[in-house]
Design a protein around this motif. Sequence first.
Motif, mmCIF file in Angstrom:
data_model
loop_
_atom_site.group_PDB
_atom_site.id
_atom_site.type_symbol
_atom_site.label_atom_id
_atom_site.label_comp_id
_atom_site.label_asym_id
_atom_site.label_seq_id
_atom_site.Cartn_x
_atom_site.Cartn_y
_atom_site.Cartn_z
ATOM 1 N N ALA A 1 33.821 45.186 34.506
ATOM 2 C CA ALA A 1 33.975 45.854 33.211
ATOM 3 C C ALA A 1 33.257 47.191 33.204
ATOM 4 O O ALA A 1 33.737 48.169 32.622
ATOM 5 N N ALA A 2 32.096 47.258 33.872
ATOM 6 C CA ALA A 2 31.343 48.513 33.929
ATOM 7 C C ALA A 2 32.111 49.576 34.700
ATOM 8 O O ALA A 2 32.067 50.757 34.365
ATOM 9 N N VAL A 3 32.819 49.151 35.770
ATOM 10 C CA VAL A 3 33.594 50.113 36.561
ATOM 11 C C VAL A 3 34.808 50.601 35.761
ATOM 12 O O VAL A 3 35.099 51.798 35.719
ATOM 13 N N VAL A 4 35.512 49.676 35.102
ATOM 14 C CA VAL A 4 36.691 50.048 34.319
ATOM 15 C C VAL A 4 36.292 50.904 33.121
ATOM 16 O O VAL A 4 36.902 51.924 32.817
ATOM 17 N N ASP A 5 35.218 50.483 32.408
ATOM 18 C CA ASP A 5 34.630 51.250 31.310
ATOM 19 C C ASP A 5 35.667 51.713 30.284
ATOM 20 O O ASP A 5 35.686 52.877 29.881
ATOM 21 N N GLY A 6 36.563 50.830 29.892
ATOM 22 C CA GLY A 6 37.514 51.154 28.841
ATOM 23 C C GLY A 6 38.703 51.991 29.268
ATOM 24 O O GLY A 6 39.423 52.513 28.418
ATOM 25 N N ALA A 7 38.916 52.177 30.569
ATOM 26 C CA ALA A 7 40.062 52.971 31.030
ATOM 27 C C ALA A 7 41.360 52.280 30.614
ATOM 28 O O ALA A 7 41.415 51.053 30.535
ATOM 29 N N PRO A 8 42.422 53.048 30.349
ATOM 30 C CA PRO A 8 43.704 52.417 29.966
ATOM 31 C C PRO A 8 44.250 51.568 31.104
ATOM 32 O O PRO A 8 43.926 51.790 32.274
ATOM 33 N N GLY A 9 45.067 50.598 30.755
ATOM 34 C CA GLY A 9 45.582 49.658 31.745
ATOM 35 C C GLY A 9 46.291 50.310 32.912
ATOM 36 O O GLY A 9 46.225 49.821 34.027
ATOM 37 N N ALA A 10 46.953 51.443 32.659
ATOM 38 C CA ALA A 10 47.702 52.093 33.737
ATOM 39 C C ALA A 10 46.811 52.901 34.672
ATOM 40 O O ALA A 10 47.252 53.365 35.706
ATOM 41 N N LEU A 11 45.533 53.069 34.310
ATOM 42 C CA LEU A 11 44.618 53.869 35.131
ATOM 43 C C LEU A 11 43.258 53.196 35.285
ATOM 44 O O LEU A 11 42.232 53.876 35.342
ATOM 45 N N ASP A 12 43.237 51.865 35.335
ATOM 46 C CA ASP A 12 41.953 51.175 35.419
ATOM 47 C C ASP A 12 41.649 50.615 36.807
ATOM 48 O O ASP A 12 40.758 49.799 36.973
ATOM 49 N N THR A 13 42.433 51.060 37.817
ATOM 50 C CA THR A 13 42.116 50.685 39.198
ATOM 51 C C THR A 13 42.164 51.938 40.063
ATOM 52 O O THR A 13 42.807 52.937 39.704
ATOM 53 N N LEU A 14 41.475 51.889 41.208
ATOM 54 C CA LEU A 14 41.480 53.035 42.112
ATOM 55 C C LEU A 14 42.890 53.301 42.648
ATOM 56 O O LEU A 14 43.281 54.456 42.871
#
Length: 238
Positions: A156-169
């Motif tokens: 959760a800390a890495v994702v930090d609220g990023a939108p679903g389409a941009l929450d992974t490397l």
Amino acid sequence: MSLVSQLSDVVTRIGTEFKAIRTERAAITGALASLATTDKSNLVAAINEVLSAVGSGGAIDADSITDATTVGKALIRAADAAAARTAIAAGTSNLALGTTSSTAKAGDYAPNAAAISDSTTTGRALVTAANAAAARTAIDVYSVAEANAAAAAAAAAVVDGAPGALDTLAELAAALGSDANYAASTSTALGNRLRVDGAQTLNGTQQTQGQDNLSVYSRAQIGDPTTDFVALFDAALI
């Protein structure tokens, strides 16, 4: 503002967020190099290694203690004092054990964890642990639930609220066209565009393509716009 400037602002903003996340993670978890696990490449791998080592959070038995001897394991499993005496081949007579009356113990003496001369603090804590949770506390490991919670918090800390389409490397890489030199590629591409704010050197092919795209005549086709037509007229009158 140019596209390069905007993209630079976006990259700077993303970099700032990543820096904040890394700083926050470092404050919570410390440096990965400080992990006592074999795998230090990332937090998830280290947590999985810990989970494997504690048998998925189950109860720790005598066989899980790597340096425990056969006698030590028998002592840990002893159901009562009699079984413990059997494990160490102790009798129940009143014959003195030791060199003096002050150090000797009676034959039916039932030792406790503190009486084991070469036991460590951790070893005594394991021997006297009331349950699996206490044993895990003694060797400082997580239960399955605790490890899963830590892994979820780290993710959760890495994702930090990023939108679903941009929450992974992988999604971020795809959004950048999987171009490791995205900024340089964009800058080069922008350099091939027609400038309106300064001089620009274009080869013949580029000039022709630009004229076609703008639907304009070339300087050669138009001629010299500073031609003095009055002078030409006057000359024609002579």
